[in-house]
Write a protein that holds these residues in place. Structure first.
Motif, short mmCIF file in Angstrom:
data_model
loop_
_atom_site.label_atom_id
_atom_site.label_comp_id
_atom_site.label_asym_id
_atom_site.label_seq_id
_atom_site.Cartn_x
_atom_site.Cartn_y
_atom_site.Cartn_z
N SER A 33 0.84 -1.20 0.00
CA SER A 33 0.00 0.00 0.00
C SER A 33 0.87 1.25 0.00
O SER A 33 1.75 1.40 0.86
N VAL A 34 0.63 2.12 -0.97
CA VAL A 34 1.31 3.41 -1.05
C VAL A 34 0.30 4.48 -0.66
O VAL A 34 -0.81 4.52 -1.19
N VAL A 35 0.70 5.33 0.29
CA VAL A 35 -0.20 6.35 0.82
C VAL A 35 0.39 7.72 0.51
O VAL A 35 1.55 7.99 0.84
N VAL A 36 -0.39 8.57 -0.12
CA VAL A 36 0.01 9.95 -0.39
C VAL A 36 -0.84 10.87 0.48
O VAL A 36 -2.08 10.81 0.44
N ILE A 37 -0.18 11.71 1.26
CA ILE A 37 -0.86 12.63 2.16
C ILE A 37 -0.74 14.04 1.59
O ILE A 37 0.36 14.50 1.27
N GLY A 38 -1.85 14.70 1.45
CA GLY A 38 -1.84 16.07 0.95
C GLY A 38 -2.81 16.93 1.72
O GLY A 38 -3.49 16.48 2.64
N TYR A 39 -2.85 18.19 1.34
CA TYR A 39 -3.83 19.11 1.93
C TYR A 39 -4.52 19.85 0.80
O TYR A 39 -3.87 20.43 -0.08
N SER A 40 -5.84 19.82 0.82
CA SER A 40 -6.63 20.47 -0.22
C SER A 40 -7.35 21.67 0.36
O SER A 40 -8.23 21.51 1.21
N TYR A 41 -6.98 22.84 -0.10
CA TYR A 41 -7.73 24.03 0.29
C TYR A 41 -9.12 24.03 -0.36
O TYR A 41 -10.09 24.51 0.22
N ALA A 42 -9.21 23.48 -1.55
CA ALA A 42 -10.48 23.48 -2.27
C ALA A 42 -11.49 22.53 -1.63
O ALA A 42 -12.70 22.81 -1.64
N ARG A 43 -11.01 21.40 -1.09
CA ARG A 43 -11.93 20.39 -0.56
C ARG A 43 -11.96 20.37 0.97
O ARG A 43 -12.65 19.56 1.57
N GLY A 44 -11.19 21.24 1.59
CA GLY A 44 -11.36 21.47 3.02
C GLY A 44 -10.71 20.46 3.94
O GLY A 44 -11.32 20.08 4.93
N GLY A 45 -9.51 20.03 3.64
CA GLY A 45 -8.85 19.19 4.62
C GLY A 45 -7.75 18.30 4.06
O GLY A 45 -7.30 18.45 2.92
N THR A 46 -7.33 17.36 4.91
CA THR A 46 -6.28 16.41 4.56
C THR A 46 -6.80 15.43 3.51
O THR A 46 -7.90 14.91 3.63
N GLU A 47 -5.99 15.19 2.50
CA GLU A 47 -6.36 14.26 1.44
C GLU A 47 -5.47 13.03 1.55
O GLU A 47 -4.24 13.14 1.61
N ILE A 48 -6.09 11.86 1.58
CA ILE A 48 -5.39 10.59 1.75
C ILE A 48 -5.61 9.77 0.48
O ILE A 48 -6.72 9.28 0.24
N GLY A 49 -4.56 9.63 -0.33
CA GLY A 49 -4.65 8.85 -1.54
C GLY A 49 -4.03 7.49 -1.35
O GLY A 49 -2.91 7.38 -0.84
N LEU A 50 -4.75 6.43 -1.72
CA LEU A 50 -4.27 5.07 -1.57
C LEU A 50 -4.00 4.47 -2.94
O LEU A 50 -4.85 4.55 -3.85
#
Length: 670
Positions: A172-189
């Motif tokens: 499992s590869v996890v990408v952690i980001g922050y989206s100002y447009a969507r209002g929070g932490t973004e967790i991509g798997l």
């Protein structure tokens, strides 16, 4: 997007500056506080009532401030005062898996992996850069690009998002980001196949405020447990607090905010007996743990309510959150022998990762960053403190000030939050004169020093800059060190340490021998005409080859190059990774692996087009040595001619999208 982060910091600072009235505090009900842990709110109604009383008190003070301003300065003054809260409301709205067989991340705590820009998974390196994931096969003797994939969901608009951190657990590869447009932490798997190919699995959004720190990392991985600390600022005149509580939703295309499923019930929100100050923002300090082993990402959150200033640290079993209030008046000094009884200016919360009840302790002072903490093997928490500061958010760590002290307190002292650290728990320490203090626990020692003191030394004619070392569990005094250069980085060299920093235009490395009885400077190396190319902890890596020997690497830039210039810095020269051999704490320069000079190429970047977390890393895989330099992975080879050892380039690849190298080698992604 850089401007958005700066605007967010400015809005918060402006909001805190409104705290000019006498305190009118709102305290939670503390009648049933347990003896050994914090009390949670008993139900949603009790939490709502406490927050409503805080909001009402703040609104009352706001009205009084408006009337006072109008009477003293006329309508113009009243208009200016009422305009400031709208800016704060706007900021509120914006608001070690099995694969890690050989870690390549310079992590603070063994067994607690930190989100980074490059990870190892079996025979492959996974690299996160400028909104894309890349894999490079390095197993055996390979060096071959394998795959590229967007680091965000197919069809998701990446504008307004920053994809900063990468973690790997098994496949499992996890990408952690922050989206100002969507209002929070973004967790991509994403799923990683044995041949290095990547496939998108799912994206989840965790409702949160911006977590950005110039030194700390937002995510941790302990086994299969993904851990986040996220602060949420609850402004009295902003949205209803419950609307901003952590929630999770799976990305299914454009979705309304109502799709968030709240993961923080009132019964997992804890408080001490400290009052909620209506003159300041209240922060919900949340720790969210997600199970990567589940078919659907299953997340649970625990939170404590406290002031907005924060620094957090993750041990193997707990998350510690240090909270502090920001006021116009100068902080009361740290507890010292001549002071009266201590005043609790701050608090430290201990949030266990096994779901047990959090606990807390009233404290004084502010940690510099996460490196100021150590939960040691004797069940003590050790924290290096400065007299004042705003925490670690938005470059706050670089601007702490005042005197220094060490807090060393047994974990058994943590309780329901009404107790305070006592006189015997604090030790006054010497403070460097400069700014941007660096600090690190290495074995039984704590070391600290300052970057900005080099200017004081130059102006006074001194030829040295102070740094210090202390056996933190013993009663002895701090030992002064005089490396003769600024201290911009402190790292472990096995059982010992190294101080890194500039003196003039040269970059210096000074080793520190740490014995059971004393600390002393040992070897020294000066690299001419250079400075650090990366300030975060992950930029450095050390691989021991024997008890008192090893290799170390650090990205460097030539003198005059800007830190944000990227790996190729135009007329000032190219970035590189410098390698040194350490043998009995004496350094031998091995040379550098350089980025390929040339004009910048258009990579069609759509997201994260500024390298907030850097773009260069030294990598050691067994006996192989690499340098990650932007879109290039360069492999070096250690050679020896007589008594002289050097690192020379063996080969390199470019994994850049749509890029052709000057030698005519093509990326497989054209």
């Amino acid at each position: 997007m850089l401007n958005r982060r700066i605007i967010l910091a400015y809005s918060l600072t402006a909001g805190l500056a409104l705290a000019t009235l006498s305190a009118c505090a709102v305290a939670p009900d503390t009648a049933a506080l347990p003896a050994q842990g914090l009390a949670a709110y008993r139900n949603e109604a009790e939490l709502t009532d406490a927050l409503s009383r805080w909001r009402s008190a703040a609104e009352k003070l706001r009205g009084e401030a408006r009337r006072s301003k109008a009477q003293s300065a006329g309508a113009l003054g009243a208009t200016a005062q009422s305009a400031a809260p709208s800016a704060m409301a706007k900021s509120a709205d914006a608001a070690t898996g099995a694969a890690a067989a050989e870690s390549i991340t310079n992590a603070q705590t063994a067994g607690v992996d930190e989100g980074g820009i490059v990870k190892r998974a079996g025979e492959h390196l996974i690299i996160l850069r400028r909104g894309r994931l890349f894999t490079v096969r390095v197993g055996g003797d390979a060096l071959q690009s394998a795959a590229m994939l967007d680091a965000f969901a197919p069809g998701i608009p990446p504008q307004g998002a920053w994809y900063d951190e990468l973690l790997v657990s098994d496949s499992s590869v996890v990408v952690i980001g922050y989206s100002y447009a969507r209002g929070g932490t973004e967790i991509g798997l994403f799923d990683l196949a044995a041949n290095g190919s990547l496939s998108y699995r799912a994206t989840y959004h965790l409702r949160s405020f911006d977590y950005y720190s110039s030194r700390n990392y937002a995510s941790r991985l302990i086994g299969r447990k993904l851990v986040f600390y996220t602060p949420t600022l609850l402004h009295p005149w902003g949205p209803l607090p419950q609307q901003m509580f952590p929630g999770v939703r799976r990305w299914q295309g454009q979705a309304p905010a109502a799709d968030f499923k709240r993961v923080l019930p009132a019964t997992r929100v804890y408080r001490s007996d400290d009052e909620f100050d209506p003159q300041q923002p209240l922060a919900l300090h949340s720790v969210t743990a997600c199970d990567l082993g589940a078919a659907e990402l299953n997340c649970e959150a625990t939170a404590v309510l406290g002031p907005a200033g924060r620094v957090f640290y993750v041990s193997q079993g707990s998350v510690y959150v240090w909270t502090s209030a920001s006021r116009n008046r100068r902080h009361t000094s740290l507890y010292a022998p001549e002071d009266p009884a201590p005043t609790a200016l701050s608090a430290v919360f201990r949030i266990p990762l096994n779901g047990a009840t959090p606990s807390a302790l009233k404290t004084a002072g502010v940690p510099i960053d996460q490196m100021s903490f150590l939960e040691d093997d004797s069940a003590h928490l050790n924290v290096l403190l400065r007299e004042s500061g705003a925490g670690e958010g938005m470059w706050g760590s670089e601007h702490s000030g005042g005197r220094m002290a060490l807090l060393r307190v047994p974990l058994a002292a943590f309780g329901d939050g009404r107790g305070a650290a006592q006189r015997e728990h604090y030790r006054s320490l010497p403070a460097p004169a400069g700014y941007s203090v660096q600090n690190r626990f290495v074995g039984a020692w704590l070391l600290w020093g300052s970057a900005g003191a080099r200017y004081r030394a130059a102006s006074s004619g001194r030829d040295q800059v102070d740094a210090w070392a202390l056996r933190f569990a013993d009663a002895g005094d701090a030992i002064a060190l005089a490396p003769g250069h600024s201290v911009e980085r402190i790292e472990a060299l096995g059982e010992h340490a190294v101080l890194v920093g500039n003196a003039g235009i040269d970059l210096h490395f000074s080793s520190v021998r740490l014995s059971p009885i004393r600390a002393e400077l040992a070897g020294r190396y000066a690299h001419p005409g250079a400075s650090q190319g990366e300030t975060r902890t992950h930029g450095f890596f050390y691989r021991p080859t024997a008890r008192d020997a090893g290799l170390l690497g650090l990205p460097v830039l030539s003198a005059g190059a800007g830190r944000r210039a990227g790996v190729f810095s135009g007329a000032h020269g190219s970035a590189s990774v410098l390698y040194l051999r350490q043998n009995e704490l004496n350094f031998t320069a091995l040379g550098e692996l350089h980025a390929q000079p040339g004009a910048a190429r258009d990579d069609a970047c759509r997201a994260s087009c500024v390298d907030w977390y850097g773009n260069a890393r030294p990598i050691f895989l067994g006996n192989r040595v690499f340098a990650l330099l932007g879109y290039e992975l360069v492999e070096g080879e250690l050679t020896r001619q007589g008594a002289h050892e050097r690192i020379e380039e063996r080969r390199r690849i470019s994994f850049a999208p749509h890029a052709t190298s000057p030698e005519g080698r093509y990326s497989p992604f054209n």
